[in-house]
Write an enzyme that holds these catalytic residues in place. Structure first.
Site, PDB file in Angstrom:
ATOM      1  N   GLY A 151       9.427  -2.732   7.666  1.00  8.65           N
ATOM      2  CA  GLY A 151       8.555  -2.750   8.626  1.00  8.65           C
ATOM      3  C   GLY A 151       7.225  -3.881   7.820  1.00  8.65           C
ATOM      4  N   ASN A 152       6.423  -4.334   8.477  1.00  3.40           N
ATOM      5  CA  ASN A 152       5.421  -5.077   8.118  1.00  3.40           C
ATOM      6  C   ASN A 152       4.275  -4.000   7.286  1.00  3.40           C
ATOM      7  OD1 ASN A 152       3.516  -7.168   7.456  1.00  3.40           O
ATOM      8  ND2 ASN A 152       3.678  -7.962   9.667  1.00  3.40           N
ATOM      9  N   ILE A 153       3.331  -4.648   6.708  1.00  3.69           N
ATOM     10  CA  ILE A 153       2.393  -3.687   6.118  1.00  3.69           C
ATOM     11  C   ILE A 153       1.562  -3.019   7.007  1.00  3.69           C
ATOM     12  CG2 ILE A 153       0.505  -4.324   4.487  1.00  3.69           C
ATOM     13  CD1 ILE A 153       1.333  -6.829   4.027  1.00  3.69           C
ATOM     14  N   SER A 169       2.890  -0.579   8.759  1.00  3.27           N
ATOM     15  CA  SER A 169       3.714  -0.369   9.989  1.00  3.27           C
ATOM     16  C   SER A 169       3.971   1.273  10.274  1.00  3.27           C
ATOM     17  CB  SER A 169       4.831  -1.197  10.155  1.00  3.27           C
ATOM     18  OG  SER A 169       5.593  -0.965   8.921  1.00  3.27           O
ATOM     19  N   GLY A 170       3.522   1.956   9.121  1.00  5.71           N
ATOM     20  CA  GLY A 170       3.750   3.364   9.394  1.00  5.71           C
ATOM     21  C   GLY A 170       4.915   4.010   8.565  1.00  5.71           C
ATOM     22  N   LYS A 171       5.382   3.179   7.996  1.00  6.62           N
ATOM     23  CA  LYS A 171       6.693   3.692   7.056  1.00  6.62           C
ATOM     24  C   LYS A 171       6.267   4.841   6.104  1.00  6.62           C
ATOM     25  CE  LYS A 171       6.708  -0.074   4.570  1.00  6.62           C
ATOM     26  NZ  LYS A 171       5.545  -0.722   5.257  1.00  6.62           N
ATOM     27  N   THR A 175       4.450   7.301   6.895  1.00  4.06           N
ATOM     28  CA  THR A 175       4.357   8.513   7.728  1.00  4.06           C
ATOM     29  C   THR A 175       5.847   8.859   8.302  1.00  4.06           C
ATOM     30  OG1 THR A 175       2.520   7.419   8.754  1.00  4.06           O
ATOM     31  CG2 THR A 175       3.476   9.225  10.052  1.00  4.06           C
ATOM     32  N   GLU A 225      12.284   3.297   0.997  1.00  2.00           N
ATOM     33  CA  GLU A 225      11.170   2.665   1.690  1.00  2.00           C
ATOM     34  C   GLU A 225      11.276   0.945   1.466  1.00  2.00           C
ATOM     35  OE1 GLU A 225       7.192   3.607   0.678  1.00  2.00           O
ATOM     36  OE2 GLU A 225       6.298   2.252   2.274  1.00  2.00           O
TER      37      GLU A 225
HETATM   38  C1  LIG Z   1      10.590  -5.139  -1.123  1.00  2.00           C
HETATM   39  C2  LIG Z   1       9.081  -5.479  -1.369  1.00  2.00           C
HETATM   40  C3  LIG Z   1       8.077  -4.852  -0.834  1.00  2.00           C
HETATM   41  C4  LIG Z   1       6.826  -5.452  -0.818  1.00  2.00           C
HETATM   42  C5  LIG Z   1       5.445  -5.013  -0.818  1.00  2.00           C
HETATM   43  N1  LIG Z   1       4.489  -6.167  -1.138  1.00  2.00           N
HETATM   44  C6  LIG Z   1       3.133  -5.780  -0.877  1.00  2.00           C
HETATM   45  C7  LIG Z   1       2.821  -5.651   0.515  1.00  2.00           C
HETATM   46  C8  LIG Z   1       1.763  -4.399   0.458  1.00  2.00           C
HETATM   47  O1  LIG Z   1       0.596  -4.943   0.283  1.00  2.00           O
HETATM   48  C9  LIG Z   1       2.167  -3.841  -0.795  1.00  2.00           C
HETATM   49  C10 LIG Z   1       2.831  -2.302  -0.708  1.00  2.00           C
HETATM   50  O2  LIG Z   1       3.820  -2.332   0.454  1.00  2.00           O
HETATM   51  O3  LIG Z   1       3.256  -4.642  -1.617  1.00  2.00           O
HETATM   52  C11 LIG Z   1       4.917  -7.388  -1.127  1.00  2.00           C
HETATM   53  O4  LIG Z   1       4.009  -8.304  -1.327  1.00  2.00           O
HETATM   54  N2  LIG Z   1       6.388  -7.725  -1.524  1.00  2.00           N
HETATM   55  C12 LIG Z   1       7.295  -6.832  -1.157  1.00  2.00           C
HETATM   56  N3  LIG Z   1       8.713  -6.825  -1.464  1.00  2.00           N
END
Ligand SMILES: Cc1cc2cn([C@H]3C[C@H](O)[C@@H](CO)O3)c(=O)nc2[nH]1
Length: 223
Positions: free
Chosen positions: A16-18, A20-22, A24, A92
């Site tokens: 899920g996006n940043i 998005s409740g993962k 939780t 996650e």
């Molecule tokens: C697998 C993966 C997770 C992930 C998270 N992020 C960033 C988004 C959020 O601001 C932070 C924590 O999820 O890290 C990223 O830039 N690239 C990513 N790649």
């Protein structure tokens, strides 16, 4: 961490996006003793021998995006390879969303050079061809980027406060392209949950879908 050991019978990745409740959803499942929950190693990304790569990436993506994503790929690989006694492993995010959502977004957004993108993709190809990083189910928490923008402000993780709405929208479109329009290879079936509800409704939804998520045979064993 990388020792060969028993692999979980059933591996689920929560995507899920940043905002998005993962976390939780992962919290809900961490109460089951037959589920091992592996959270995203954000604390590792914030302190690599004293460097906060997450902060560097958001502050100067052209300089740091590849370095950050290369480290993310290694730390996610560790989670995929981690053995567990529990019948179910819940991770996650994954190597897959790293490649098809975050890296794709950074490359399309001009934050990664084609040389950096190629090196990253060669590593991704070698890892997924030679190592057992198979998963059995993807749970996709589908959200509206406008809601995410608000939640990120409320959650106020320091490094994320400058994320522009367009960044969330681009990431949303890539998650949709990958998980619902199947534009990129899918490593497992996808269970899509509407994650726009408030927390109490989301908890109820997670309860309802527990049996879908924790493979039927495990639920039968428990009952
Ligand atoms: C697998 C993966 C997770 C992930 C998270 N992020 C960033 C988004 C959020 O601001 C932070 C924590 O999820 O890290 C990223 O830039 N690239 C990513 N790649």
């Amino acid at each position: 961490m990388l020792e060969k050991g028993p692999k979980a019978k059933f591996t689920v990745c929560v995507e899920g996006n940043i905002g998005s409740g993962k976390s939780t959803l992962l919290e809900h499942f961490s109460k089951f003793d037959d589920v091992e929950v592996l959270q995203e190693p954000v604390e590792k990304w914030r302190d690599v021998r004293g460097c906060n790569l997450l902060d560097l990436m958001y502050k100067d993506p052209c300089r740091w995006a590849h370095t950050f994503q290369a480290y993310v790929q290694m730390t996610m690989l560790e989670l995929h390879l981690q053995s567990t006694q529990a019948p179910v492993k819940l991770i996650e995010r994954s190597l897959y969303s790293a490649r098809y959502c975050f890296v794709e977004n950074l490359y399309k957004g001009g934050k990664m050079s084609s040389a950096e993108y190629s090196v990253y993709c060669e590593w991704y190809k070698m890892i997924t061809q030679h190592l057992n990083v198979n998963i059995d189910l993807i749970v996709y928490l589908k959200t509206d980027p406008k809601k995410l923008y608000k939640r990120i402000k409320e959650r106020s993780r320091s490094e994320e406060q400058a994320i522009p709405f367009q960044y969330l929208e681009a990431l949303h479109n890539l998650h949709e392209g990958w998980l619902t329009e199947k534009k990129y290879p899918l490593p497992a079936p996808v269970l899509v949950l509407d994650a726009n509800d408030n927390l109490s409704t989301m908890y109820k939804k997670f309860e309802e879908h527990t049996s879908d998520i924790l493979c039927q045979k495990l639920v039968e064993q428990r009952s």
